[in-house]
Design an enzyme around this catalytic site. Structure first.
Site, PDB file in Angstrom:
ATOM      1  N   ARG A 178       0.839  -1.205   0.000  1.00  0.00           N
ATOM      2  CA  ARG A 178       0.000   0.000   0.000  1.00  0.00           C
ATOM      3  C   ARG A 178       0.873   1.255   0.000  1.00  0.00           C
ATOM      4  NH1 ARG A 178      -3.942  -0.817   4.931  1.00  0.00           N
ATOM      5  NH2 ARG A 178      -4.343   1.405   4.557  1.00  0.00           N
ATOM      6  N   CYS A 237      -0.426   6.096   9.444  1.00  0.00           N
ATOM      7  CA  CYS A 237      -0.836   4.803   8.884  1.00  0.00           C
ATOM      8  C   CYS A 237      -2.061   5.034   8.018  1.00  0.00           C
ATOM      9  CB  CYS A 237      -1.103   3.786   9.992  1.00  0.00           C
ATOM     10  SG  CYS A 237      -2.462   4.239  11.099  1.00  0.00           S
TER      11      CYS A 237
END
Length: 281
Positions: A178, A237
């Protein structure tokens, strides 16, 4: 060796029933798992525990997932859960170490000093055959007084400044695919990739068997990802959950957390005025 941030199942078992101890189940699961912390809490939880729902006890008006609750919200919700001033807290979750770190960070940001995470979480507690309860909790209300310490939070502008001048390392706890932009984000409407100039340390690299790695192993992991523990670190995050695990790891390894970027990729990846890079750090 347990620190002031962590406690063991043996220690918790010895303290259960102490009226000055609040035990908090912080279990939360990613939206695509089909698991729900509140439902699992009613099925089985550590005796005397209450359930802290990070999606509900949050700044729900922000438009971003489970953002840090405002003072009034936290005071009301903590009090209703029977978690009050002068108490010490132990937090656990079903996965061993996941959302427990988020609640640990939330309480510390609001001035709580006596708060620890249960090593191994509910999974370890169950594996050891320790007692469980089912059903809803019925705590006696208490008074909780929040005292927000802004140093625990890194704003969008502070993250931008750190990336521009290098005053702090911005470290992203999302999975590597990601971060590189090779995998889509689990939330719709977000671009893939990372903040230009940020570093990547996937939280799975700092956790093993549902527990944080040892301080020495953490130091090696930070070094392997080119992160300098002698310099300030801002953690980020996808939505502020694994960033809290990373903040815990930084502290346990002897580093300094400059703040957790609460908006994280849910904010940055959804704003056209925030640049996005792809590929490795």
């Amino acid at each position: 060796m347990p620190t002031h941030n962590l406690t063991t199942t043996d220690e918790l078992a010895a303290e259960l029933g102490d009226p000055s101890l609040g035990v908090i189940d912080a279990s939360w699961h990613l939206p695509n798992t089909g698991r729900f912390g509140a439902a699992e809490f009613r099925q089985a939880h550590i005796p005397g525990a209450v359930f802290f729902d990070i999606d509900r006890i949050a700044d729900v008006e922000s438009g971003l997932p489970h953002m840090l609750p405002k003072s009034g919200t936290l005071a009301k919700e903590m009090g209703a859960l029977g978690l009050g001033d002068g108490m010490r807290f132990v937090i656990y979750d079903a996965l061993g170490l996941f959302a427990a770190a988020r609640v640990w960070w939330t309480l510390r940001a609001y001035g709580v000093t006596e708060v620890r995470i249960l090593e191994g979480g509910l999974a370890k507690w169950k594996h050891e055959g320790r007692p469980l309860e089912s059903g809803d909790a019925h705590p006696k209300p208490r008074v909780f007084t929040p005292r927000l310490d802004e140093s625990f939070i890194a704003s969008l502008d502070e993250v931008r400044a750190a990336l521009a001048d290098g005053s702090a390392q911005v470290v992203d706890a999302r999975p590597a695919d990601r971060f590189r932009g090779d995998a889509p984000e689990p939330r719709e409407g977000l671009r893939s990739g990372h903040m230009p100039g940020s570093l990547n340390l996937p939280f799975v690299d700092i956790v093993e068997h549902g527990r944080l790695k040892s301080p020495e192993a953490l130091k090696e992991t930070f070094a392997a990802h080119k992160i300098d523990l002698m310099k300030p670190i801002i953690t980020t995050c996808g939505s502020g959950v694994s960033a809290a695990i990373l903040a815990l790891a930084v502290e346990e390894a002897g580093g300094k957390v400059e703040g957790l970027y609460d908006g994280s990729w849910a904010e940055w990846g959804g704003r056209e005025d925030c640049p996005v890079a792809t590929g490795p750090a």
